[in-house]
Design a protein around this motif. Structure first.
Motif, PDB file in Angstrom:
ATOM      1  N   MET A  13       0.919  -1.120  -0.028  1.00  0.00           N
ATOM      2  CA  MET A  13      -0.040   0.070   0.004  1.00  0.00           C
ATOM      3  C   MET A  13       0.786   1.234   0.193  1.00  0.00           C
ATOM      4  O   MET A  13       0.335   2.243  -0.474  1.00  0.00           O
ATOM      5  CB  MET A  13      -0.970   0.039   1.170  1.00  0.00           C
ATOM      6  N   PHE A  14       1.981   1.254   0.702  1.00  0.00           N
ATOM      7  CA  PHE A  14       3.013   2.347   0.655  1.00  0.00           C
ATOM      8  C   PHE A  14       3.512   2.956  -0.581  1.00  0.00           C
ATOM      9  O   PHE A  14       3.325   4.131  -0.942  1.00  0.00           O
ATOM     10  CB  PHE A  14       4.014   2.539   1.570  1.00  0.00           C
ATOM     11  N   SER A  15       3.404   1.856  -1.545  1.00  0.00           N
ATOM     12  CA  SER A  15       3.772   2.291  -2.755  1.00  0.00           C
ATOM     13  C   SER A  15       2.695   3.246  -3.600  1.00  0.00           C
ATOM     14  O   SER A  15       2.843   4.352  -4.231  1.00  0.00           O
ATOM     15  CB  SER A  15       3.855   1.201  -3.877  1.00  0.00           C
ATOM     16  N   SER A  16       1.308   2.879  -3.268  1.00  0.00           N
ATOM     17  CA  SER A  16       0.128   3.673  -3.609  1.00  0.00           C
ATOM     18  C   SER A  16       0.241   5.069  -3.124  1.00  0.00           C
ATOM     19  O   SER A  16      -0.044   6.168  -3.530  1.00  0.00           O
ATOM     20  CB  SER A  16      -0.876   2.936  -3.346  1.00  0.00           C
ATOM     21  N   VAL A  17       0.615   4.942  -1.635  1.00  0.00           N
ATOM     22  CA  VAL A  17       0.466   6.422  -1.188  1.00  0.00           C
ATOM     23  C   VAL A  17       1.499   7.327  -1.585  1.00  0.00           C
ATOM     24  O   VAL A  17       1.557   8.541  -1.885  1.00  0.00           O
ATOM     25  CB  VAL A  17       0.806   6.264   0.477  1.00  0.00           C
ATOM     26  N   HIS A  47      -0.731  17.878   7.273  1.00  0.00           N
ATOM     27  CA  HIS A  47      -0.059  18.903   6.623  1.00  0.00           C
ATOM     28  C   HIS A  47       0.731  18.661   5.383  1.00  0.00           C
ATOM     29  O   HIS A  47       1.411  17.930   5.223  1.00  0.00           O
ATOM     30  CB  HIS A  47       0.486  19.461   7.677  1.00  0.00           C
ATOM     31  N   GLY A  48       0.628  19.860   4.459  1.00  0.00           N
ATOM     32  CA  GLY A  48       1.206  19.913   3.244  1.00  0.00           C
ATOM     33  C   GLY A  48       2.781  19.713   3.513  1.00  0.00           C
ATOM     34  O   GLY A  48       3.602  19.164   2.764  1.00  0.00           O
ATOM     35  N   SER A  49       3.395  20.041   4.704  1.00  0.00           N
ATOM     36  CA  SER A  49       4.824  20.325   5.097  1.00  0.00           C
ATOM     37  C   SER A  49       5.364  18.861   5.359  1.00  0.00           C
ATOM     38  O   SER A  49       6.623  18.829   5.246  1.00  0.00           O
ATOM     39  CB  SER A  49       4.988  20.821   6.248  1.00  0.00           C
ATOM     40  N   LEU A  50       4.449  17.904   5.348  1.00  0.00           N
ATOM     41  CA  LEU A  50       4.934  16.525   5.464  1.00  0.00           C
ATOM     42  C   LEU A  50       5.178  15.645   4.182  1.00  0.00           C
ATOM     43  O   LEU A  50       5.511  14.691   3.962  1.00  0.00           O
ATOM     44  CB  LEU A  50       4.005  15.627   6.569  1.00  0.00           C
ATOM     45  N   LYS A  51       4.816  16.376   3.050  1.00  0.00           N
ATOM     46  CA  LYS A  51       4.814  15.519   1.766  1.00  0.00           C
ATOM     47  C   LYS A  51       6.219  15.347   1.342  1.00  0.00           C
ATOM     48  O   LYS A  51       6.390  14.297   0.803  1.00  0.00           O
ATOM     49  CB  LYS A  51       4.503  16.759   0.558  1.00  0.00           C
ATOM     50  N   ALA A  52       7.429  16.232   1.701  1.00  0.00           N
ATOM     51  CA  ALA A  52       8.736  15.729   1.659  1.00  0.00           C
ATOM     52  C   ALA A  52       9.150  14.767   2.338  1.00  0.00           C
ATOM     53  O   ALA A  52       9.763  13.546   1.653  1.00  0.00           O
ATOM     54  CB  ALA A  52       9.579  17.044   1.641  1.00  0.00           C
ATOM     55  N   ALA A  53       8.510  14.436   3.646  1.00  0.00           N
ATOM     56  CA  ALA A  53       9.175  13.379   4.353  1.00  0.00           C
ATOM     57  C   ALA A  53       8.490  11.893   4.055  1.00  0.00           C
ATOM     58  O   ALA A  53       9.039  11.134   3.915  1.00  0.00           O
ATOM     59  CB  ALA A  53       8.506  13.754   5.742  1.00  0.00           C
ATOM     60  N   ILE A  54       7.177  12.139   3.306  1.00  0.00           N
ATOM     61  CA  ILE A  54       6.774  10.919   2.987  1.00  0.00           C
ATOM     62  C   ILE A  54       7.465  10.539   1.588  1.00  0.00           C
ATOM     63  O   ILE A  54       7.606   9.203   1.655  1.00  0.00           O
ATOM     64  CB  ILE A  54       5.111  11.063   2.665  1.00  0.00           C
ATOM     65  N   ALA A  55       7.741  11.406   0.800  1.00  0.00           N
ATOM     66  CA  ALA A  55       8.355  11.111  -0.412  1.00  0.00           C
ATOM     67  C   ALA A  55       9.930  10.240  -0.060  1.00  0.00           C
ATOM     68  O   ALA A  55      10.300   9.408  -0.909  1.00  0.00           O
ATOM     69  CB  ALA A  55       8.593  12.221  -1.392  1.00  0.00           C
ATOM     70  N   ALA A  56      10.253  10.865   0.883  1.00  0.00           N
ATOM     71  CA  ALA A  56      11.732  10.396   1.334  1.00  0.00           C
ATOM     72  C   ALA A  56      11.510   9.076   2.311  1.00  0.00           C
ATOM     73  O   ALA A  56      12.506   8.397   2.343  1.00  0.00           O
ATOM     74  CB  ALA A  56      12.333  11.366   2.088  1.00  0.00           C
ATOM     75  N   ASP A 101      11.208   5.308   3.374  1.00  0.00           N
ATOM     76  CA  ASP A 101      11.749   3.855   2.772  1.00  0.00           C
ATOM     77  C   ASP A 101      10.448   2.997   2.659  1.00  0.00           C
ATOM     78  O   ASP A 101      10.858   1.866   2.022  1.00  0.00           O
ATOM     79  CB  ASP A 101      13.083   3.396   3.245  1.00  0.00           C
ATOM     80  N   GLY A 102       9.502   3.296   3.228  1.00  0.00           N
ATOM     81  CA  GLY A 102       8.446   2.206   3.362  1.00  0.00           C
ATOM     82  C   GLY A 102       8.153   1.569   4.324  1.00  0.00           C
ATOM     83  O   GLY A 102       7.149   0.675   4.522  1.00  0.00           O
ATOM     84  N   SER A 103       9.362   1.425   5.378  1.00  0.00           N
ATOM     85  CA  SER A 103       9.149   0.448   6.535  1.00  0.00           C
ATOM     86  C   SER A 103       8.264   0.821   7.242  1.00  0.00           C
ATOM     87  O   SER A 103       8.219   2.008   7.900  1.00  0.00           O
ATOM     88  CB  SER A 103      10.422   0.371   6.933  1.00  0.00           C
ATOM     89  N   GLY A 104       7.170   0.051   7.713  1.00  0.00           N
ATOM     90  CA  GLY A 104       6.225   0.256   8.536  1.00  0.00           C
ATOM     91  C   GLY A 104       4.906   0.985   7.764  1.00  0.00           C
ATOM     92  O   GLY A 104       4.020   1.394   8.602  1.00  0.00           O
ATOM     93  N   LEU A 163       5.742   6.393   9.506  1.00  0.00           N
ATOM     94  CA  LEU A 163       6.251   7.507   9.195  1.00  0.00           C
ATOM     95  C   LEU A 163       5.396   8.686   9.777  1.00  0.00           C
ATOM     96  O   LEU A 163       5.981   9.839  10.492  1.00  0.00           O
ATOM     97  CB  LEU A 163       5.930   8.003   7.494  1.00  0.00           C
ATOM     98  N   LEU A 164       3.920   8.668  10.040  1.00  0.00           N
ATOM     99  CA  LEU A 164       3.147   9.769  10.668  1.00  0.00           C
ATOM    100  C   LEU A 164       3.667   9.513  12.108  1.00  0.00           C
ATOM    101  O   LEU A 164       3.635  10.868  12.760  1.00  0.00           O
ATOM    102  CB  LEU A 164       1.825   9.483  10.474  1.00  0.00           C
ATOM    103  N   ASP A 165       3.852   8.610  12.688  1.00  0.00           N
ATOM    104  CA  ASP A 165       4.062   8.471  14.000  1.00  0.00           C
ATOM    105  C   ASP A 165       5.486   9.140  14.625  1.00  0.00           C
ATOM    106  O   ASP A 165       5.347   9.662  15.636  1.00  0.00           O
ATOM    107  CB  ASP A 165       4.523   6.941  14.451  1.00  0.00           C
ATOM    108  N   ARG A 166       6.575   9.589  13.228  1.00  0.00           N
ATOM    109  CA  ARG A 166       7.390  10.119  13.876  1.00  0.00           C
ATOM    110  C   ARG A 166       7.123  11.860  14.025  1.00  0.00           C
ATOM    111  O   ARG A 166       7.775  12.499  14.755  1.00  0.00           O
ATOM    112  CB  ARG A 166       8.348  10.237  12.744  1.00  0.00           C
ATOM    113  N   PHE A 167       5.849  12.234  13.725  1.00  0.00           N
ATOM    114  CA  PHE A 167       5.338  13.591  13.969  1.00  0.00           C
ATOM    115  C   PHE A 167       4.272  13.656  14.991  1.00  0.00           C
ATOM    116  O   PHE A 167       3.417  14.582  15.205  1.00  0.00           O
ATOM    117  CB  PHE A 167       4.819  14.041  12.613  1.00  0.00           C
ATOM    118  N   GLU A 168       4.236  12.383  15.851  1.00  0.00           N
ATOM    119  CA  GLU A 168       3.247  12.506  16.779  1.00  0.00           C
ATOM    120  C   GLU A 168       3.074  13.788  17.729  1.00  0.00           C
ATOM    121  O   GLU A 168       1.798  14.237  18.162  1.00  0.00           O
ATOM    122  CB  GLU A 168       3.240  11.146  17.606  1.00  0.00           C
TER     123      GLU A 168
END
Length: 375
Positions: A79-83, A142-151, A153-156, A161-166
């Motif tokens: 699924m993360f590849s689709s995200v 938030h749009g500011s997370l777009k780059a973090a998602i793009a970077a 590696d898909g693990s988890g 990824l969103l947990d990092r911004f909890e």
């Protein structure tokens, strides 16, 4: 209000379901069309649907819908590849975006609107709908997370990824069990069908969540509404047992939330307006008149009248007769017609409704309500 985008994930194989989930019929729409409509109805114009397996069928199904198709050729990698495919396709300056798996098709439009308003009022890295003790879908990112998602590696997956911004995330309470319900299995799908049949009303749990967690009303108001609902339900059951055709579920639900705006000025109108915004027009029509309506003992009994009478028969959480409910106030303000005239009008309406119910059932109110009194 901010104008976010929406990324709808519709690329998977649906192996556990055994059928292609996006194009399964739920009522008069497919699951995919329900999710697309959710965002269009919320006023979101940038809706992107990520395809993979059976991409041609998805494209054909959406041919007349104002959405952008984003194909993910790597959909079989998870699924993360689709995200990634959907998020990478978003505009660089996107203010915020929803990510919504297509197999969660019964989220209410008001939930999406609520999350948008929350992000507008107080931006956060992620805003999640919270249903009771659980986070639901869809997150508003938030749009500011777009780059973090793009970077990533898909693990988890996206969750990791969103947990990092909890620490910068926020939950917003909603009264929408649809935000928790997916359709991974045939049994899940059957449950969604059952829920869809009652989607025009709040469930009992959603009533509780709306009153206690969304509106945060004092306990005494919640207890009053519960007791009014018990009384209204008992009245409706007695009428229906005698051959009536009242919608008992509508009556109970309306009674349960009739004071949803009790702390606001003109609370009947305010509560009705809130319920209309939530998409519950039938509930709104009843809540709008629960304080004051005109009733004729010779007309057909309706659901609004039952809720009105039930409310007048409950003082706090105590079931009282109409004389006790009205006469003390009439005596206290006897010299002030501006006060007593509305009280007299409300009493006349309540008496007319009680007379109708007693005539229809062949029972007095005292004989109908003992069960409700004891609960």
């Amino acid at each position: 209000m901010i104008t976010p985008s929406a990324v709808i994930l519709s690329a998977g194989y649906a192996s556990r379901m055994g059928r292609f989930k996006p194009l399964l019929d739920l009522g008069d729409k497919t699951a995919l069309d329900r999710v697309v409509s959710l965002y269009l109805d919320a006023g979101i114009t940038d809706v992107r649907v990520v395809t993979g397996y059976r991409a041609g069928d998805i494209r054909a199904a959406l041919a007349d819908r104002p959405v952008r198709i984003v194909h993910n050729p790597d959909h079989d990698s998870g699924m993360f590849s689709s995200v990634l495919a959907g998020v990478n396709d978003l505009p660089s300056a996107v203010p915020a975006f929803f990510v919504h798996p297509v197999d969660i098709p019964l989220v209410r439009t008001y939930t999406v609107v609520t999350l948008m308003a929350a992000m507008e009022a107080k931006p956060a890295a992620v805003i999640y709908p919270r249903v009771g003790d659980e986070r639901g879908h869809p997150p508003l990112i938030h749009g500011s997370l777009k780059a973090a998602i793009a970077a990533h590696d898909g693990s988890g997956g996206l969750k990791a990824l969103l947990d990092r911004f909890e620490a910068q995330a926020r939950d917003v309470p909603v009264a929408d069990e649809g935000a928790l319900l997916d359709m991974d299995t045939p049994d899940d799908f059957r449950q969604l069908g059952d829920r869809l049949a009652g989607k025009a009303l709040l469930t009992e749990n959603e009533c509780r969540l709306l009153m206690e967690q969304v509106r945060r009303l004092p306990a005494e108001i919640n207890e009053h509404c519960r007791q009014v609902a018990r009384v209204a339900e008992s009245l409706a059951a007695a009428v229906n047992a005698a051959g009536g055709h009242l919608d008992a579920a509508l009556i109970r639900c309306a009674a349960r939330v009739h004071d949803v705006a009790r702390l606001e000025k003109h609370h009947a109108d305010a509560g009705a307006a809130l319920l209309r915004r939530m998409g519950f027009d039938r509930l709104a029509a009843i809540v709008a008149v629960h304080m004051d309506l005109t009733a004729d003992e010779h007309s057909l009994l309706d659901e609004a009248e039952v809720v009105y009478l039930a409310d007048k028969l409950v003082a706090g959480t105590t079931i009282v007769g109409l004389a006790r409910r009205f006469d003390a106030k009439l005596k206290k303000y006897a010299q002030d017609p501006q006060v007593t005239d509305p009280i007299q009008r409300r009493k006349r309406a309540a008496v007319a409704i009680q007379t109708k119910i007693e005539r229809l059932t062949g029972k007095t109110i005292d004989h109908i309500l003992p069960t409700a009194i004891k609960e």
